[in-house]
Each structure stands twice: as structure tokens, then as C-alpha cells.
Design a protein around this motif. Structure first.
Motif, short mmCIF file in Angstrom:
data_model
loop_
_atom_site.label_atom_id
_atom_site.label_comp_id
_atom_site.label_asym_id
_atom_site.label_seq_id
_atom_site.Cartn_x
_atom_site.Cartn_y
_atom_site.Cartn_z
N ALA A 96 -15.13 -22.99 1.03
CA ALA A 96 -14.83 -23.60 2.21
C ALA A 96 -13.18 -23.87 2.16
N GLY A 97 -12.45 -23.22 1.28
CA GLY A 97 -11.02 -23.23 1.67
C GLY A 97 -10.23 -23.80 0.43
N GLU A 145 -0.51 -27.72 -8.58
CA GLU A 145 -2.14 -27.59 -8.69
C GLU A 145 -2.80 -26.91 -7.41
N VAL A 146 -3.73 -26.38 -7.53
CA VAL A 146 -4.50 -25.60 -6.70
C VAL A 146 -5.90 -26.23 -6.71
N THR A 147 -6.69 -26.69 -5.30
CA THR A 147 -8.06 -26.90 -5.57
C THR A 147 -8.57 -25.95 -4.53
N SER A 158 -12.99 -29.87 8.34
CA SER A 158 -11.76 -30.39 8.22
C SER A 158 -11.69 -31.82 7.98
N PRO A 159 -11.05 -32.64 7.24
CA PRO A 159 -10.38 -31.95 6.09
C PRO A 159 -10.97 -31.49 4.85
N VAL A 160 -10.22 -30.95 3.80
CA VAL A 160 -10.96 -30.44 2.57
C VAL A 160 -10.09 -31.15 1.54
N ASN A 161 -10.55 -31.30 0.19
CA ASN A 161 -10.06 -31.79 -0.73
C ASN A 161 -8.75 -31.17 -1.00
N GLY A 162 -7.71 -31.81 -1.33
CA GLY A 162 -6.30 -31.29 -1.46
C GLY A 162 -5.64 -31.07 -0.40
N SER A 163 -5.99 -31.20 0.97
CA SER A 163 -5.16 -30.82 2.02
C SER A 163 -4.20 -31.76 2.41
N GLU A 208 -17.39 -36.26 1.00
CA GLU A 208 -15.97 -36.65 1.17
C GLU A 208 -14.92 -35.65 0.91
N ALA A 209 -13.89 -36.23 1.40
CA ALA A 209 -12.53 -35.15 1.07
C ALA A 209 -11.36 -36.06 0.55
N ARG A 210 -10.74 -35.81 -0.37
CA ARG A 210 -9.43 -36.31 -0.57
C ARG A 210 -8.15 -35.67 -0.20
#
Length: 615
Positions: free
Chosen positions: A138-139, A159-161, A175-180, A257-259
Motif C-alpha cells: 500500500a506504500g 526510519e522507513v515504514t 491516504s494517509p498511510v502509516n508514517g506519512s 488506522e494510520a499513524r
């Protein structure tokens, strides 16, 4: 949920010479433009991370404090030689959300969960996301963006998710995705197969309703029909700087959910500004991409050069019971955005774009319309990818209950006129916006097909401006004042990261202190929660005797429920109780902050005892 979980994904920025803004207000100082040569898929940037090098994952720490150590990676797929990085080494931290793996071109990384690897400074690695059977990628979030393989030039710890989603899910949060990274007016969009109502919730705020029912052809295979799209505008500045969690709900049932990591410009909404700048050699060498400040978007957006139309009164209340907010007549549109606005009473809302007519889902929540309409379910919004339309002028008409309300012309622009851009990473720095002496850092975001604000420093802010904030966090976490060296070092880190205690990724002040105390991200027992709350409150106020009983009771409950993690407890207390030190010398909480045990629970003596530790 308070923004207390571990921050995902800020790559160190390579200090770039400030690029001057061509602004009507304010007028910038003169300067020279510089560009940084990048490979098309390269990623080279830094943003003065300060002198602290600590990186870790609390209870999941995978490297020792001193000697090299061979440790099994969390997925059990092999061993990595991990250790505290030296000056000529860079630590890459990977986190996998969902079911899949991250591989690198050398074969050194095969990560199914949370992994770390040490590279020589300035080396390059190419990351690939490989979904497990029944899942799709998903990105990326954090140091990478987009859905292609990501090549990083590793100049600082990063860091990369990697985000994976299950193919059988009867919903998707695009959108959004985790870490965006998020800023300004954002677009939350995706699709849900079956729902009477689709809501969105940020942290522990009250949910708000999204516009639901737009055409999503890509949902046909799962849902059996296509009228499943949802979209909503969200002003991320309402939630303050730092990490936040957005939850997607269908008929009050949480789906996913997305952080995200939010950067604000110190206000919930800026008006009356006009500015433009140019990103040189983007999206490829020899191509330039103009950007213009867009008030409706509260962001810089891709333009075709020149200034946008005057926007000072775009958001003024309509003479009638409705207002069409975007696209703006004479303005620029680019990337993922919304056709949006509100009307008090309507059966149908439609738009006709370049002769093609379609419905705008109506009935999303707009709390700002209550004074005019007497209720709040008055919004209409439809997500649109302007990259699907050619660069140049376009015409759109708005219909309310079948009658034409207004016709507008506007401009669509894509980076360098190239259409959709993928597989590139870029930072652009801007000086003297929104005020003379201010500084912004923008990061290219492939999902948005636009730049997003990832760093902001206001004029007059210095490392010393953050001394009281550093002392407050040390006092709350460790029960002592920082040493002179700690005070200077961590104040510099806060200054370089817009005051965020969660940045740099995995190495911010909040994570550093909680690691020293031994508080990780795991849920505590009742006894542990009580002890943690007692420790923090005693550290801050000298004693818990005399404190209103609702204060400790609230935080114990929040820790046990997982709404606050122990490693974010100090952050939550300082914000909830409005005792967070600000750079202007006052105490308070972020714009729009809600939640907490209640207002006015601290006595003047208790506040005085706390301030005596911080001043």
C-alpha cells in the motif's frame, strides 16, 4: 489516542541552502538559489539532527549500548550484525505494517517485522516491498514515499515504514498511510463496501462523517459494485505538531488506522499570504517545478509559474446558505485533492468538469456550518487526482439540486509538466515564509503528488528557546534537571526538528528519556500503570499529595486502555494540563488539543511548584 506512540520515519535532512520565496506578503530577503544533484531515485537530505545519536525501540532494542552484537531479527529469518553506530555509520530502521517483507538489493536485509541494519555513511541501498500471499503493498512511509522500490543514500539514521493491506479486505484507506507526513488541508480517502455511514476519528477526538458513495471502479471486484468511495477534507493543523492516529470507522465499527506525523505553521489557518518558489532539477535534471502557496490547501502546490489569484476572501461566509471552496476560480490544482464545499440544504450536489458530469457525495460533517445552517451535515466532497487531467486550463460547473450555481476556470499543473511522478525523493527548503525569518522544509510526497511541510522554524526561535521544554521533559521522565551538556544538545535537537519531541525518528527526546527509564510501548499491568503515573506526577509537582484525584485516575485508565503509552506519558500530561513550555515564554497546549482529565484541576501552588523546576 494521544500522539504518544513511537514516531515513524523522519530521515535526516542534508542542510540545503535556503531558497528565497518570491512573496507579495511578506517581502523576503534577497538570496541565491541552489540545487542539489540527485539521482532520479536518490534520496539525499539532512536537517541538522543535533548531536544526539541515540536510536532504539524501547523494549524491542536490537543493538547493544557498546559492543557489536549478533542478534536474531524479529522474524527469525537470519542474523544481522547490529551495534551502536559510529560517526561513519548510519542506522536504517525498518517497520512492516501488515503481512509482507522488505528486502534490499544486497541481500543483507529480509525484514518481516521491525529490523535494523548498519550501513557505511553515504552508501546507497535499494529497498523493495514484497507482499505475502493474499496481500498487496500500500506504500511507504517515513524516509521513503510512493509504492515503487525506494533507493536511499544514507547520510543520517533513517526510519522507513512499509505498509501492506489484505486483498480480501472490504475496505481500503488510500491516504494517509502509516508514517506519512501531513500538513495543511489534507484529503482522507478510500472506499468501503458496505456502510450506512463512514466516519473518521483522530486520536481520542469525536469522530466526523466523511462524504460517502462516490464511484470507485477499483472496488468492483471486492464489493460487487462501485459506489463505495469516501472522502473528507481534514485540517491537520487543528491537531498540532507531532504524531497522530487516524481511525476509519464504518457504522461506528473501526476498520483500520494510520499513524501520521503532522507539521503546522503555528496556526490553524493562515490567511492573506501569497508566495511562490521553484524546485530546481525536479522531477529530473533540467526540469523545474514552480510551487505557489494555496490558501484553500494551506500548502504549497505545484503551479505553472506566476502567482495564484488573490485568495484573501476565498473562505468568507457565502451570501447564501452555502460556499464552494475548491477548486478556486483562477487558482492552481495539482495532485490528490478535493472538489469540496458546503450547502445547508440540498437533495443532490453535482459537478461538471470539462463537460463530464458526476455526483459529489453530500452530507459529510462540517461543524463550521452550524451557525449558518443550524446543523452540521452539510459538506460535499469528492477526491480527485488532478494528474488525470492535462496541464492547463479547465472548466468546472457546480449544480445544486440540478441548477447551475457557478462556473469556474482554473489551472491544472504537474511537476515539470510531466504528469504523475513516481520513484523520486526530494526535499526543498524555503526561507522567509510565512513571516520574514521563518524557514520551511518541504518533502515530495508521491501519494499526494505534491510537497508536504515536514519542518518549520519560526523567526526568533533559537536552541535556547527550547531550554524550558527540555527541562520539563527531563524532570517528568527522570526526576532531575538535565546537565548543561544535555540541555544544549537536546535544545538543539528540538530546534532542528520544529520543537518535536518525537523527532528525529526513533531518536527524539521523548523516546530517549523513556528508554532510559525503561518504559517501552507495551501495555502495563495495573500496578505498573499506577507506579508510572505516580512517578511522573511526583517528578513534575514534587508530590502527588493534594493533587485532584481525577488526574492520576485518568492517566492510569488511559495507560491500561492503551490510549496512552508509558513512553508518551510525560508528553500527554504536559499537554493535557496546559503546562507545556512554549518558545514565547508562556505555558499551554497545542492548538485544538482536547482530552485530558479536565480543566482547572491544578492549584496555583501546584503550578508554581512545577514551574520552579522548569524555569
Amino acid at each position: 489516542m494521544h500522539p504518544t506512540t513511537r514516531l515513524l520515519g523522519l530521515l535526516g535532512f542534508l542542510a540545503l541552502t535556503s531558497l528565497p520565496v518570491q512573496a507579495a506578503t511578506p517581502q523576503p530577503a534577497a538570496g541565491e538559489q541552489h540545487s542539489l544533484a540527485l539521482h532520479a531515485d536518490g534520496f539525499v537530505w539532512s536537517w541538522g539532527l543535533g548531536s544526539q545519536g541515540q536510536l532504539g525501540l524501547g523494549g524491542d532494542r536490537l543493538f547493544s549500548e557498546s559492543e557489536p552484537q549478533r542478534v536474531l531479527d524479529p522474524g527469525g529469518t537470519g542474523f544481522l550484525n547490529l551495534r551502536r553506530t559510529a560517526a561513519d555509520e548510519v542506522l536504517l530502521t525498518l517497520k512492516v505494517e501488515g503481512s509482507g517483507r522488505v528486502l534490499d538489493g544486497s541481500g543483507a536485509i529480509d525484514c518481516p517485522d521491525v529490523c535494523e541494519a548498519v550501513f557505511a555513511a553515504n552508501s546507497r541501498t535499494r529497498l523493495s516491498a514484497v507482499p505475502d500471499a493474499g496481500w498487496s503493498f500500500a506504500g511507504w512511509g517515513g524516509g521513503c514515499t510512493g509504492a515503487d522500490d525506494c533507493t536511499l543514500t544514507l547520510v543520517e539514521d533513517v526510519e522507513v515504514t512499509a505498509n501492506f493491506t489484505e486483498l480480501s479486505n472490504r475496505y481500503r484507506l488510500d491516504s494517509p498511510v502509516n508514517g506519512s507526513f501531513e500538513s495543511g488541508i489534507g484529503v482522507v480517502h478510500g472506499w468501503v463496501c458496505e456502510a450506512g455511514r463512514v466516519d473518521l476519528q483522530v486520536d481520542d477526538r469525536a469522530p466526523f462523517t466523511a462524504a460517502y458513495g462516490s464511484e470507485r471502479a477499483d472496488s468492483q471486484a471486492i464489493c460487487g459494485d462501485t459506489a463505495n468511495g469516501f472522502a473528507a477534507a481534514i485540517n491537520w493543523s487543528d491537531y498540532g505538531d507531532g504524531e497522530h492516529t487516524l481511525i476509519l470507522l464504518a457504522d461506528d465499527r473501526p476498520l483500520t488506522e494510520a499513524r501520521v506525523i503532522v507539521t503546522t505553521l503555528g496556526a490553524t489557518f493562515l490567511t492573506g499570504l501569497s508566495a511562490s518558489t521553484t524546485v530546481a532539477d525536479f522531477p529530473a535534471a533540467g526540469l523545474n517545478t514552480p510551487l505557489v502557496w494555496s490558501e484553500p490547501h494551506q500548502n504549497f502546490v505545484v503551479s505553472r509559474g506566476g502567482a495564484a489569484a488573490a485568495q484573501a476572501d476565498w473562505a468568507s461566509s457565502a451570501a447564501g446558505a452555502g460556499h464552494w471552496e475548491s477548486p478556486l476560480a483562477g487558482g492552481f490544482e495539482s495532485g490528490q485533492a478535493l472538489i469540496r464545499g458546503w450547502v445547508c440544504a440540498a437533495s443532490t450536489v453535482d459537478a461538471e468538469l470539462d463537460g463530464v458530469r458526476f455526483a459529489l457525495p453530500y452530507g459529510s460533517e462540517r461543524a463550521d456550518t452550524r451557525g449558518v445552517c443550524g446543523d452540521t451535515d452539510n459538506g460535499y466532497a469528492r477526491a480527485v487526482n488532478w494528474n488525470d487531467y492535462a496541464d492547463g486550463e479547465h472548466r468546472i460547473r457546480l449544480f445544486i439540486d440540478g441548477a447551475v450555481v457557478e462556473t469556474r476556470s482554473f489551472q491544472v499543473a504537474t511537476p515539470g509538466g510531466q504528469g504523475r511522478v513516481s520513484g523520486v525523493q526530494r526535499l526543498h527548503r524555503i526561507a522567509d515564509f510565512p513571516r520574514p525569518g521563518d524557514s520551511l522544509g518541504l518533502q515530495w510526497s508521491e501519494p499526494h503528488q505534491n510537497f508536504r511541510i515536514v519542518a518549520y522554524a519560526a523567526a526568533g526561535q533559537t536552541a535556547e528557546s527550547y531550554h524550558r521544554k527540555v527541562r520539563a521533559y527531563f524532570q517528568g521522565g527522570l526526576g532531575r534537571a538535565p546537565t548543561a551538556g544535555e540541555l544544549d544538545d537536546w535544545s538543539a535537537v528540538l530546534f532542528d526538528n520544529s520543537g518535536s519531541v518525537w523527532r528525529p525518528a526513533g531518536a527524539g527526546l521523548q523516546v530517549y528519556l523513556s528508554d532510559l527509564v525503561g518504559w517501552g510501548a507495551e501495555l502495563p499491568t495495573s500496578a505498573e500503570a499506577g507506579a508510572q503515573v505516580d512517578t511522573v506526577l511526583t517528578n513534575l509537582f514534587g508530590t502527588t499529595s493534594g493533587l485532584d484525584s481525577r488526574i492520576p485516575a485518568y492517566y492510569v485508565d488511559q495507560l491500561l486502555a492503551g490510549s496512552i503509552r508509558a513512553r508518551g506519558l510525560v508528553n500527554a500530561v504536559l499537554n493535557d494540563l496546559a503546562i507545556m513550555p512554549r518558545v514565547d515564554g508562556t505555558y499551554g497546549q497545542p492548538n485544538g488539543w482536547t482530552g485530558g482529565p479536565g480543566d482547572g484541576l491544578l492549584t496555583p501552588d501546584q503550578i508554581g511548584a512545577y514551574r520552579s523546576r522548569v524555569e
